[in-house]
Design a protein around this motif. Sequence first.
Motif, mmCIF file in Angstrom:
data_model
loop_
_atom_site.group_PDB
_atom_site.id
_atom_site.type_symbol
_atom_site.label_atom_id
_atom_site.label_comp_id
_atom_site.label_asym_id
_atom_site.label_seq_id
_atom_site.Cartn_x
_atom_site.Cartn_y
_atom_site.Cartn_z
ATOM 1 N N ASP A 117 26.111 -61.661 -11.944
ATOM 2 C CA ASP A 117 27.261 -62.293 -12.607
ATOM 3 C C ASP A 117 28.296 -61.232 -12.951
ATOM 4 O OD1 ASP A 117 26.114 -64.784 -12.538
ATOM 5 O OD2 ASP A 117 25.162 -64.581 -14.508
ATOM 6 N N VAL A 118 29.564 -61.544 -12.724
ATOM 7 C CA VAL A 118 30.643 -60.632 -13.109
ATOM 8 C C VAL A 118 31.619 -61.365 -14.021
ATOM 9 C CG1 VAL A 118 30.390 -59.147 -11.091
ATOM 10 C CG2 VAL A 118 31.936 -61.112 -10.997
ATOM 11 N N HIS A 119 32.524 -60.618 -14.652
ATOM 12 C CA HIS A 119 33.287 -61.181 -15.775
ATOM 13 C C HIS A 119 34.763 -60.898 -15.614
ATOM 14 C CE1 HIS A 119 29.193 -59.975 -16.763
ATOM 15 N NE2 HIS A 119 29.137 -61.130 -17.372
ATOM 16 N N TYR A 120 35.512 -61.855 -15.144
ATOM 17 C CA TYR A 120 35.170 -63.167 -14.593
ATOM 18 C C TYR A 120 36.071 -63.430 -13.394
ATOM 19 C CZ TYR A 120 33.295 -63.556 -19.320
ATOM 20 O OH TYR A 120 32.631 -63.307 -20.479
ATOM 21 N N GLN A 121 35.667 -64.306 -12.523
ATOM 22 C CA GLN A 121 36.467 -64.690 -11.353
ATOM 23 C C GLN A 121 36.934 -63.487 -10.528
ATOM 24 O OE1 GLN A 121 37.072 -67.011 -14.141
ATOM 25 N NE2 GLN A 121 35.888 -68.443 -12.940
ATOM 26 N N PRO A 122 36.049 -62.924 -9.755
ATOM 27 C CA PRO A 122 36.408 -61.743 -8.971
ATOM 28 C C PRO A 122 37.261 -62.078 -7.750
ATOM 29 C CG PRO A 122 34.184 -62.436 -8.410
ATOM 30 C CD PRO A 122 34.648 -63.362 -9.508
ATOM 31 N N GLY A 123 38.192 -61.178 -7.436
ATOM 32 C CA GLY A 123 39.000 -61.296 -6.217
ATOM 33 C C GLY A 123 38.456 -60.322 -5.188
ATOM 34 N N HIS A 124 39.104 -59.141 -5.124
ATOM 35 C CA HIS A 124 38.596 -58.136 -4.188
ATOM 36 C C HIS A 124 37.389 -57.410 -4.760
ATOM 37 C CE1 HIS A 124 41.355 -57.744 -0.761
ATOM 38 N NE2 HIS A 124 42.246 -58.289 -1.572
ATOM 39 N N LEU A 125 36.678 -56.740 -3.862
ATOM 40 C CA LEU A 125 35.677 -55.764 -4.259
ATOM 41 C C LEU A 125 35.665 -54.706 -3.167
ATOM 42 C CD1 LEU A 125 32.063 -57.148 -3.603
ATOM 43 C CD2 LEU A 125 34.056 -57.565 -2.195
ATOM 44 N N ASN A 126 35.236 -53.542 -3.489
ATOM 45 C CA ASN A 126 35.050 -52.533 -2.449
ATOM 46 C C ASN A 126 33.965 -51.561 -2.860
ATOM 47 O OD1 ASN A 126 35.528 -51.392 0.071
ATOM 48 N ND2 ASN A 126 37.741 -51.614 -0.174
ATOM 49 N N ALA A 127 33.184 -51.152 -1.870
ATOM 50 C CA ALA A 127 32.119 -50.186 -2.109
ATOM 51 C C ALA A 127 32.642 -48.792 -1.797
ATOM 52 C CB ALA A 127 30.922 -50.512 -1.220
ATOM 53 N N SER A 128 31.955 -47.772 -2.317
ATOM 54 C CA SER A 128 32.358 -46.405 -2.043
ATOM 55 C C SER A 128 32.374 -46.169 -0.528
ATOM 56 C CB SER A 128 31.422 -45.418 -2.743
ATOM 57 O OG SER A 128 30.065 -45.833 -2.658
#
Length: 638
Positions: free
Chosen positions: A436-447
């Motif tokens: 769960d993340v806080h809140y409503q994620p758009g982008h994400l990126n890993a290293s």
Amino acid sequence: MKPKEREMVVDERRRGFLGAAALAGLAGAGLSAGVVVTTTSSREAVAATKEGDELKVHMKPGELDTYYGIWSGGHSGEVRILGLPSGREIKRIPVFNIDCMSGWGITNESKAIIGTKPDGSLLFKTGDTHHVHGSYKDGTYDGKYFWVNDKTHGRIARIRGDRFEVDKITKIPNIQGFHGIFPDKRDPVDPKINYTTRVFCGCEFHIPQPNDGRDLDDPSKYFALFTCVDAETMEVRWQCKVDGNMDLVATSFDGRFACANQYNTENGVRYEEMMAREVDACVFFDIARIEKAIKEGKYFTIGNSKVPVVDGTRAANQDPKTALTAYVPVPKNPHGVNASPDGKYMVCSGKLSPTVTVIEVAKVADWFDGKLDDIRKAVVAEVEVGLGPLHTTFDGRGNAYTTLFLDSQIVKWNIDKAIRYYQGDKSVQYVIDRVDVHYQPGHLNASMGETKEADGQFLLTGCKFSKDRFLPVGPLHPENEQLIDIRSEKMKLLADHPTYPEPHDFIIVRRDRIRTQQVGKLDEHPLALKRVEDSGVFREGNKVTVKVAAYAPQYQLREFEVKVGDEVTIIVTNMDIVEDLTHGFAIPEYDINFIVNPQETRSVTFIADKPGVFWCYCTHFCHALHLEMRSRMIVRPA
Ligand code: K7E
Ligand code: CUA
Ligand code: CA
């Protein structure tokens, strides 16, 4: 950081301070020649942390981060640099906005980059940055350039990787709503060119072509263009007309394709129309073929623009052997397309469909080469992951991580397993974990997640709503960038970082990829003073040039005189050679405010329209006598 390295950093700081103090005794005299101090801020490759170690979120005093985070700033118009994994904000790079800390949009040099109207005022004062991407070499970042889009005015900006400053901005013709952007990773034709030479730009909005008042009430005539910009010259090379629109952009690691997800294949002008179909598409562009078509003269132009435009519509691209584009079906109003680090797949998120679609790049190539009879067969998986999938990143171990906007989760899933499941083996569990993340994620990126060096250390996700996660500060909440450890099977949420609205996308670059120039070079500045003694007031009619040397703790000139009605250009050269010894220059009532870094020059031009005494003062704390660092501008009545 090794103790030796820390010593070096401390030592440089001390030198900076002593240098400034020593110069206090030099008032009025020319500078003794000094060595320009240049350092690189990334001194060594970063050893990957071992699984089991606690991933560091807090840095000890003086400790450096191991990654640069390059963050877009959304409708603030800027780009930011964060140190990661600590999340500390290190720099803001003004791009499409006006910034009175640095003088971006105020100095003549920055105005020339942003562009001006005939009266000298800025062409635009606003912008909206969404996606930042870096130049590639051999499938990974080379640290040379970063590019960012301006969704509002259809501009692309280039940031120098050695200074984290914008050096070029290009306005793209014939488009509106420039959203996705991605550099190519190598040349589609010449295998020796294993680095970025083009940047591709998607465009979201349909407009009449040319957009000069014709076809206003006939949306069936509106269309959108895909654009290729030259990475070096920043000139627009070509455009490609498509059916539907474009949203995000990705490029294949082999250089052959760029692609863009399309949420509006309906060509709708209202949202109900835009979501009428169950299936939209991801459009693939065969770059070499497009450029061959242009060489052969198979293009048209639009209005006053000289940019060659090829026809990439479905109707014109039925024959795979000659097709410039291919439309791979993806449900429904997809958002986000990302290339897996092994180069095999493009992952397109469903947004209004709870699925991700995995497209095999080799099969797309087979279709173009006449070896696959149906482009739909390039889809090797279309699997459920949860509600509102938007963007995907990778750990380099075969796993993908997708943001679920509606579920407020990150879902980790295995690509090979998803393919096996989709192809019939329903016993396979392709979803590995959810957090769960806080809140409503758009982008994400890993290293390093968008490179073949994806290292699977951690990822950040840009949560659009932070709600209760930070002290309340009135109606406007910050965004919440959340740090997640992805080194093991289970994801582990480690930290929250507030960011000023509104970052969308970001990339996470290992620090050894970046080599910075820490002190400028006067010979790169055409207006630079060579010596302090060259300061002075130079008049030609009512045009007055005031040359000012700034060196701690004073300006040379200490005073200067102009007349009401003069067009005044003030050129300030920072003669200091010490790293971090920046001077500012502000003029009360004249709305002038900018900085000049060591061994650099900046200028401003204005009309002296108010008589009186105006104390030009140093805005940037530089020295024990910083407050005394002033120059008296006397504006005499005409
Ligand atoms: Cu998903 Cu502009 Cu990349 Cu925002 S877009 S989140
Ligand atoms: Cu110069 Cu403060
Ligand atoms: Ca649609």
